[in-house]
Design an enzyme around this catalytic site. Structure first.
Site, PDB file in Angstrom:
ATOM      1  CG  ASN A 102     -48.574-106.076 -26.347  1.00  9.85           C
ATOM      2  OD1 ASN A 102     -49.020-105.027 -25.877  1.00  9.85           O
ATOM      3  ND2 ASN A 102     -48.911-107.261 -25.892  1.00  9.85           N
ATOM      4  CE  LYS A 118     -44.238-107.628 -25.231  1.00  6.59           C
ATOM      5  NZ  LYS A 118     -43.897-108.989 -25.715  1.00  6.59           N
ATOM      6  CG  ASP A 158     -41.264-114.462 -26.030  1.00  3.81           C
ATOM      7  OD1 ASP A 158     -41.997-113.936 -26.895  1.00  3.81           O
ATOM      8  OD2 ASP A 158     -41.384-115.654 -25.689  1.00  3.81           O
ATOM      9  CG  ASP A 208     -52.376-106.826 -16.581  1.00  2.00           C
ATOM     10  OD1 ASP A 208     -51.493-107.697 -16.395  1.00  2.00           O
ATOM     11  OD2 ASP A 208     -52.101-105.642 -16.864  1.00  2.00           O
ATOM     12  CG  HIS A 219     -43.940-110.546 -15.801  1.00  2.00           C
ATOM     13  ND1 HIS A 219     -44.970-109.741 -15.361  1.00  2.00           N
ATOM     14  CD2 HIS A 219     -44.196-110.767 -17.117  1.00  2.00           C
ATOM     15  CE1 HIS A 219     -45.804-109.515 -16.362  1.00  2.00           C
ATOM     16  NE2 HIS A 219     -45.346-110.128 -17.444  1.00  2.00           N
TER      17      HIS A 219
HETATM   18  P1  ITT Z   1     -44.546-109.067 -29.353  1.00  6.17           P
HETATM   19  O1  ITT Z   1     -44.843-108.436 -30.661  1.00  6.17           O
HETATM   20  O2  ITT Z   1     -43.651-108.246 -28.471  1.00  6.17           O
HETATM   21  O3  ITT Z   1     -44.074-110.499 -29.447  1.00  6.17           O
HETATM   22  P2  ITT Z   1     -46.854-110.258 -27.994  1.00  6.17           P
HETATM   23  O4  ITT Z   1     -48.127-109.656 -27.458  1.00  6.17           O
HETATM   24  O5  ITT Z   1     -46.981-111.365 -28.990  1.00  6.17           O
HETATM   25  O6  ITT Z   1     -45.963-109.063 -28.562  1.00  6.17           O
HETATM   26  P3  ITT Z   1     -45.525-112.017 -26.043  1.00  6.17           P
HETATM   27  O7  ITT Z   1     -45.495-113.156 -26.989  1.00  6.17           O
HETATM   28  O8  ITT Z   1     -44.299-111.669 -25.286  1.00  6.17           O
HETATM   29  O9  ITT Z   1     -45.979-110.663 -26.776  1.00  6.17           O
HETATM   30  O10 ITT Z   1     -46.632-112.097 -24.920  1.00  6.17           O
HETATM   31  C1  ITT Z   1     -47.455-113.123 -24.692  1.00  6.17           C
HETATM   32  C2  ITT Z   1     -48.804-112.668 -24.223  1.00  6.17           C
HETATM   33  O11 ITT Z   1     -48.824-112.690 -22.792  1.00  6.17           O
HETATM   34  C3  ITT Z   1     -49.216-111.234 -24.588  1.00  6.17           C
HETATM   35  O12 ITT Z   1     -49.794-111.175 -25.870  1.00  6.17           O
HETATM   36  C4  ITT Z   1     -50.228-110.912 -23.491  1.00  6.17           C
HETATM   37  O13 ITT Z   1     -51.502-111.421 -23.843  1.00  6.17           O
HETATM   38  C5  ITT Z   1     -49.692-111.699 -22.304  1.00  6.17           C
HETATM   39  N1  ITT Z   1     -48.933-110.835 -21.394  1.00  6.17           N
HETATM   40  C6  ITT Z   1     -47.591-110.632 -21.353  1.00  6.17           C
HETATM   41  N2  ITT Z   1     -47.258-109.785 -20.360  1.00  6.17           N
HETATM   42  C7  ITT Z   1     -48.418-109.437 -19.770  1.00  6.17           C
HETATM   43  C8  ITT Z   1     -48.754-108.585 -18.704  1.00  6.17           C
HETATM   44  O14 ITT Z   1     -47.856-107.882 -18.042  1.00  6.17           O
HETATM   45  N3  ITT Z   1     -50.050-108.476 -18.382  1.00  6.17           N
HETATM   46  C9  ITT Z   1     -50.995-109.167 -19.036  1.00  6.17           C
HETATM   47  N4  ITT Z   1     -50.774-109.984 -20.049  1.00  6.17           N
HETATM   48  C10 ITT Z   1     -49.487-110.126 -20.429  1.00  6.17           C
END
Ligand code: ITT
Length: 188
Positions: free
Chosen positions: A13, A16, A69, A144, A167
């Site tokens: 992602n 992030k 995560d 967001d 967060h």
């Molecule tokens: P990784 O490859 O790092 O795991 P991911 O997108 O699967 O990427 P996560 O499982 O940590 O990452 O995240 C869960 C979801 O939560 C992510 O796909 C976003 O849709 C949402 N998310 C996390 N942080 C966010 C933020 O700051 N603002 C908006 N959405 C967020």
């Protein structure tokens, strides 16, 4: 000239990473990106998922790494989507979440940052309370456009200071305190 990095953010992602990079820059830490789709175990614990992701990321990258995560936990849905936030966003998305909610819209975002190198494995957790808006507001990634932090009127997507209160910011601040201290004592 290619820049060299001491620390890599391993993730699929890019949003992030971009936020983490900006936040860590403000603490004087330079963060590289290692794009990789880490396997996520099925677990109701973000901590457990983060731990496995970090070990996997270090094995792959072989340099000091961090992974993150996250989970959006909605009170009236008993914490759903929580550890399934990524899958739920890709499937029902913000529109689906909005359709599920009625009066109680309280929610929180949780971030776990896990660092791993040859000697250390440390995790840092933080959360931000808030609620889910009634409509999607603003152009942002992920949740967001529907997450309004406590004591605010705007969603993360509409705020221009998300990176000073999120967060992610809070977990990275905890990480930075530890990491900068560790670097200092490694130097001595
Ligand atoms: P990784 O490859 O790092 O795991 P991911 O997108 O699967 O990427 P996560 O499982 O940590 O990452 O995240 C869960 C979801 O939560 C992510 O796909 C976003 O849709 C949402 N998310 C996390 N942080 C966010 C933020 O700051 N603002 C908006 N959405 C967020």
């Amino acid at each position: 000239m290619q820049q060299s990095f001491d620390l890599f953010f391993v993730s699929s992602n890019y949003h992030k990473y971009q936020e983490a990079k900006k936040i860590l820059q403000s603490f004087g830490i330079v963060l590289g990106f290692f794009k990789y789709d880490l396997e996520e175990i099925q677990s109701s614990s973000l901590k457990e998922i983060a731990l496995k992701k970090a070990v996997q990321a270090f094995q792959k990258c072989k340099k000091p790494i961090m992974i993150e995560d996250d989970g959006l936990f909605i009170d009236s849905l008993f914490g759903f989507p929580g550890p399934y936030s990524s899958y739920v966003f890709k499937t029902i998305g913000n529109e689906g979440i909005l359709r599920l909610l009625k009066l109680n819209r309280k929610a929180k975002f949780v971030s776990i940052i896990s660092f791993c190198d040859e000697k250390n494995h440390k995790s840092f957790e933080a959360k931000i309370d808030g609620h889910i808006s009634k409509t999607e507001n603003g152009k942002g990634w992920g949740y967001d456009p529907i997450f309004i932090p406590k004591n605010m009127k705007k969603t993360f997507a509409e705020l221009n200071n998300k990176n000073e209160l999120s967060h992610r910011y809070k977990a990275l601040k905890k990480f930075s305190n530890w990491y900068l201290h560790k670097m200092k004592s490694d130097d001595q």
